[in-house]
Design an enzyme around this catalytic site. Structure first.
Site, PDB file in Angstrom:
ATOM      1  N   ARG A  28       0.812  -1.218   0.000  1.00 52.12           N
ATOM      2  CA  ARG A  28       0.000   0.000   0.000  1.00 52.12           C
ATOM      3  C   ARG A  28       0.852   1.277   0.000  1.00 52.12           C
ATOM      4  NH1 ARG A  28      -5.587  -0.167   1.156  1.00 52.12           N
ATOM      5  NH2 ARG A  28      -6.317  -2.275   0.842  1.00 52.12           N
ATOM      6  N   ARG A  32      -2.801   6.992   0.144  1.00 51.30           N
ATOM      7  CA  ARG A  32      -3.106   8.199   0.924  1.00 51.30           C
ATOM      8  C   ARG A  32      -1.981   8.730   1.783  1.00 51.30           C
ATOM      9  NH1 ARG A  32      -8.383   5.412   2.979  1.00 51.30           N
ATOM     10  NH2 ARG A  32      -6.855   3.762   2.750  1.00 51.30           N
ATOM     11  N   ARG A  41      -5.866  12.458  -6.567  1.00 47.64           N
ATOM     12  CA  ARG A  41      -7.147  11.857  -6.199  1.00 47.64           C
ATOM     13  C   ARG A  41      -8.241  12.921  -6.024  1.00 47.64           C
ATOM     14  NH1 ARG A  41     -10.979   9.961  -4.289  1.00 47.64           N
ATOM     15  NH2 ARG A  41     -11.286   8.137  -2.972  1.00 47.64           N
ATOM     16  N   ASP A  78      -6.645  -2.497  -7.649  1.00 39.47           N
ATOM     17  CA  ASP A  78      -7.252  -3.087  -6.456  1.00 39.47           C
ATOM     18  C   ASP A  78      -7.542  -4.550  -6.731  1.00 39.47           C
ATOM     19  OD1 ASP A  78      -8.368  -1.818  -3.750  1.00 39.47           O
ATOM     20  OD2 ASP A  78      -9.547  -3.569  -4.281  1.00 39.47           O
ATOM     21  N   TYR A 155     -15.376 -11.034  -0.175  1.00 41.02           N
ATOM     22  CA  TYR A 155     -16.059  -9.799  -0.569  1.00 41.02           C
ATOM     23  C   TYR A 155     -17.269 -10.084  -1.452  1.00 41.02           C
ATOM     24  CZ  TYR A 155     -12.312  -6.975   1.391  1.00 41.02           C
ATOM     25  OH  TYR A 155     -11.438  -6.382   2.247  1.00 41.02           O
TER      26      TYR A 155
HETATM   27  C1  LIG Z   1      -8.121  -6.367   0.974  1.00 39.14           C
HETATM   28  C2  LIG Z   1      -7.558  -5.552  -0.154  1.00 39.14           C
HETATM   29  C3  LIG Z   1      -8.260  -4.560  -0.915  1.00 39.14           C
HETATM   30  N1  LIG Z   1      -7.373  -4.069  -1.851  1.00 39.14           N
HETATM   31  C4  LIG Z   1      -6.155  -4.661  -1.710  1.00 39.14           C
HETATM   32  C5  LIG Z   1      -6.246  -5.629  -0.678  1.00 39.14           C
HETATM   33  C6  LIG Z   1      -5.154  -6.595  -0.281  1.00 39.14           C
HETATM   34  C7  LIG Z   1      -4.113  -5.951   0.552  1.00 39.14           C
HETATM   35  C8  LIG Z   1      -4.482  -5.681   1.971  1.00 39.14           C
HETATM   36  O1  LIG Z   1      -4.839  -6.618   2.684  1.00 39.14           O
HETATM   37  O2  LIG Z   1      -4.384  -4.503   2.360  1.00 39.14           O
HETATM   38  C9  LIG Z   1      -4.942  -4.454  -2.517  1.00 39.14           C
HETATM   39  C10 LIG Z   1      -4.575  -3.096  -2.926  1.00 39.14           C
HETATM   40  N2  LIG Z   1      -5.348  -1.948  -2.950  1.00 39.14           N
HETATM   41  C11 LIG Z   1      -4.618  -0.908  -3.409  1.00 39.14           C
HETATM   42  C12 LIG Z   1      -3.337  -1.398  -3.778  1.00 39.14           C
HETATM   43  C13 LIG Z   1      -2.370  -0.481  -4.523  1.00 39.14           C
HETATM   44  C14 LIG Z   1      -0.995  -0.700  -4.630  1.00 39.14           C
HETATM   45  C15 LIG Z   1      -0.193  -0.486  -3.351  1.00 39.14           C
HETATM   46  O3  LIG Z   1      -0.075  -1.426  -2.549  1.00 39.14           O
HETATM   47  O4  LIG Z   1       0.396   0.598  -3.211  1.00 39.14           O
HETATM   48  C16 LIG Z   1      -3.297  -2.756  -3.442  1.00 39.14           C
HETATM   49  C17 LIG Z   1      -2.148  -3.745  -3.564  1.00 39.14           C
HETATM   50  C18 LIG Z   1      -5.073   0.480  -3.559  1.00 39.14           C
HETATM   51  C19 LIG Z   1      -6.149   0.992  -2.692  1.00 39.14           C
HETATM   52  N3  LIG Z   1      -7.335   0.360  -2.401  1.00 39.14           N
HETATM   53  C20 LIG Z   1      -8.104   1.175  -1.629  1.00 39.14           C
HETATM   54  C21 LIG Z   1      -7.416   2.387  -1.401  1.00 39.14           C
HETATM   55  C22 LIG Z   1      -7.960   3.580  -0.621  1.00 39.14           C
HETATM   56  C23 LIG Z   1      -9.009   4.286  -1.387  1.00 39.14           C
HETATM   57  C24 LIG Z   1      -8.712   5.725  -1.766  1.00 39.14           C
HETATM   58  O5  LIG Z   1      -7.554   6.164  -1.922  1.00 39.14           O
HETATM   59  O6  LIG Z   1      -9.691   6.437  -1.941  1.00 39.14           O
HETATM   60  C25 LIG Z   1      -6.195   2.277  -2.068  1.00 39.14           C
HETATM   61  C26 LIG Z   1      -5.140   3.321  -2.181  1.00 39.14           C
HETATM   62  C27 LIG Z   1      -9.466   0.848  -1.144  1.00 39.14           C
HETATM   63  C28 LIG Z   1      -9.705  -0.503  -0.591  1.00 39.14           C
HETATM   64  N4  LIG Z   1      -9.506  -1.668  -1.259  1.00 39.14           N
HETATM   65  C29 LIG Z   1      -9.802  -2.739  -0.428  1.00 39.14           C
HETATM   66  C30 LIG Z   1     -10.248  -2.211   0.802  1.00 39.14           C
HETATM   67  C31 LIG Z   1     -10.662  -3.033   2.002  1.00 39.14           C
HETATM   68  C32 LIG Z   1     -10.229  -0.816   0.671  1.00 39.14           C
HETATM   69  C33 LIG Z   1     -10.748   0.199   1.657  1.00 39.14           C
HETATM   70  C34 LIG Z   1      -9.902   0.318   2.877  1.00 39.14           C
HETATM   71  C35 LIG Z   1      -8.980   1.481   2.735  1.00 39.14           C
HETATM   72  O7  LIG Z   1      -9.512   2.576   2.506  1.00 39.14           O
HETATM   73  O8  LIG Z   1      -7.771   1.292   2.910  1.00 39.14           O
HETATM   74  C36 LIG Z   1      -9.679  -4.155  -0.800  1.00 39.14           C
END
Ligand SMILES: Cc1c2[nH]c(c1CCC(=O)O)Cc1[nH]c(c(CCC(=O)O)c1C)Cc1[nH]c(c(CCC(=O)O)c1C)Cc1[nH]c(c(C)c1CCC(=O)O)C2
Length: 351
Positions: A28, A32, A41, A78, A155
């Site tokens: 991640r 943010r 964003r 994602d 999910y």
């Molecule tokens: C479970 C999971 C998800 N997505 C992901 C996982 C597996 C990794 C983990 O366990 O953390 C994987 C993921 N999601 C994102 C990445 C980007 C690449 C990186 O790692 O930098 C990666 C590798 C971007 C993202 N995916 C998400 C964001 C935040 C949304 C935003 O910026 O508006 C980002 C940057 C949204 C997301 N996506 C998901 C959730 C639960 C959420 C909301 C929670 C949160 O807000 O952190 C599902």
């Protein structure tokens, strides 16, 4: 050739080759924590627009390489793009996370889903990877990724995040054949998707099983590992990393997967994990993400202790899970710089 990498540390570490220092990146890392990400964003309607616009996805993928000096980029996307490509669209609700207006609960629901057609439904990710590779110009390798079938199943059946995923786990007890048919469809989609990412230029790939830890060991074997093993067996083009958060009970079995790297979360004892997994695999991880709230000197100490325990070879430094969005990027830099400087010094001194 544009494909020659100037920094291939992470690939050498993944293959188990000797490195002059430990490579480092953060799960991640694009997101943010970076003001540069928030600026991109803020101009958009939402997260999904960013994910589906290749030029912007490439831009935010490269931001952590520029601003945090990490040894790899991970494509900005994602795990939920796979359910969407299978016919189950998601929404990203501000401050709450993913939401699926429709969920899967019957055989009919599963029949309606298709195996993802990467070319027609995930072309935007493939395009983002190609663009990123071009713009990175070999500075660091690019990591591709997908969710593990069980985590995506959670999910798709539950419809959103959950502490227990009890609705999703209920299906494992009440309708195991149904669960298996959905898991197989996700697996078939994922294999094609990862192969397409590799063909587009991903230098290594990671499978995220974020919800592994909610399963009892026998269910983990039957409903998760089995499908991760299919993915590992199918991918032989580049090194593959399996990160199964909370699956401490499966470490010995993971040592037998046909993958190069196993990710550890921060609850897993490093030396015990090495013993259970065996000497062959590369290990990735596993600093507590909350350690980055500590004063700099404490971050340095915790990072050095982590590196000592991993032993400087067959190790890719990372946190034990994704970086939390309110972490100060300066703290990430302390972590990254400590990994680089301390591991270089220790390898040089042959410790
Ligand atoms: C479970 C999971 C998800 N997505 C992901 C996982 C597996 C990794 C983990 O366990 O953390 C994987 C993921 N999601 C994102 C990445 C980007 C690449 C990186 O790692 O930098 C990666 C590798 C971007 C993202 N995916 C998400 C964001 C935040 C949304 C935003 O910026 O508006 C980002 C940057 C949204 C997301 N996506 C998901 C959730 C639960 C959420 C909301 C929670 C949160 O807000 O952190 C599902």
């Amino acid at each position: 050739m544009t494909n020659t990498l100037k920094n291939d540390l992470i690939l050498r570490a993944a293959r188990g080759e000797r490195v002059e220092r430990v490579p480092v990146w953060l799960m991640r890392q694009a997101g943010r924590i970076l003001p540069e990400y928030r600026a991109v964003r803020a101009k958009l309607s939402g997260f999904i627009e960013l994910v589906s616009t290749p030029e912007l996805a490439a831009e935010v993928t490269i931001q952590p390489v520029d601003h945090l000096d990490v040894d790899a980029a991970i494509i900005f996307s994602d795990i939920l793009v796979i359910p969407e490509a299978m016919g189950l669209p998601y929404e990203m609700v501000e401050k709450r996370g993913p939401y699926f207006p429709e969920t899967v609960s019957s055989e009919k629901d599963i029949q309606k889903l298709k195996v993802a057609d990467v070319a027609s439904d995930l072309g935007y990710v493939i395009e983002a990877i190609k663009l990123t590779k071009k713009e990175l110009n070999g500075r660091v390798p690019l990591i591709g990724f997908a969710g593990a079938p069980f985590t995506l199943f959670c999910y798709m059946v539950e419809g959103s995040g959950s502490k227990t995923f009890s609705k999703a786990r209920r299906m494992l007890y009440q309708a195991p054949e149904l669960a298996h048919s959905l898991l197989q469809k996700i697996t078939d989609s994922t294999i094609q998707y990862l192969k397409a990412q590799i063909a587009a230029g991903a230098d290594l790939v990671q499978v995220f099983d974020s919800w592994a830890g909610i399963l009892p060991p026998a269910h983990y074997e039957e409903f998760s590992m089995k499908y991760i093993a299919q993915i590992c067996d199918a991918i032989d083009e580049v090194p593959i990393t399996v990160f199964a958060k909370g699956a401490f009970f499966a470490r010995e079995a993971m040592g037998k997967l046909d993958c190069r790297t196993i990710g550890l979360d921060w609850n897993m004892d490093i030396r015990e994990s090495r013993q259970l997994i065996g000497p062959d695999k590369t290990l990735q991880g596993n600093l507590d993400p909350c350690a980055l709230y500590a004063p700099d000197a404490e971050i340095v100490k915790a990072t050095q202790s982590m590196l000592d325990q991993f032993g400087f070879q067959k190790h890719i430094a990372n946190l034990g899970h994704g970086v939390y969005p309110d972490i100060n990027p300066e703290k990430v830099k302390v972590f990254v710089n400590t990994v680089k400087e301390y591991s270089a010094r220790c390898v040089e001194e042959n410790r």
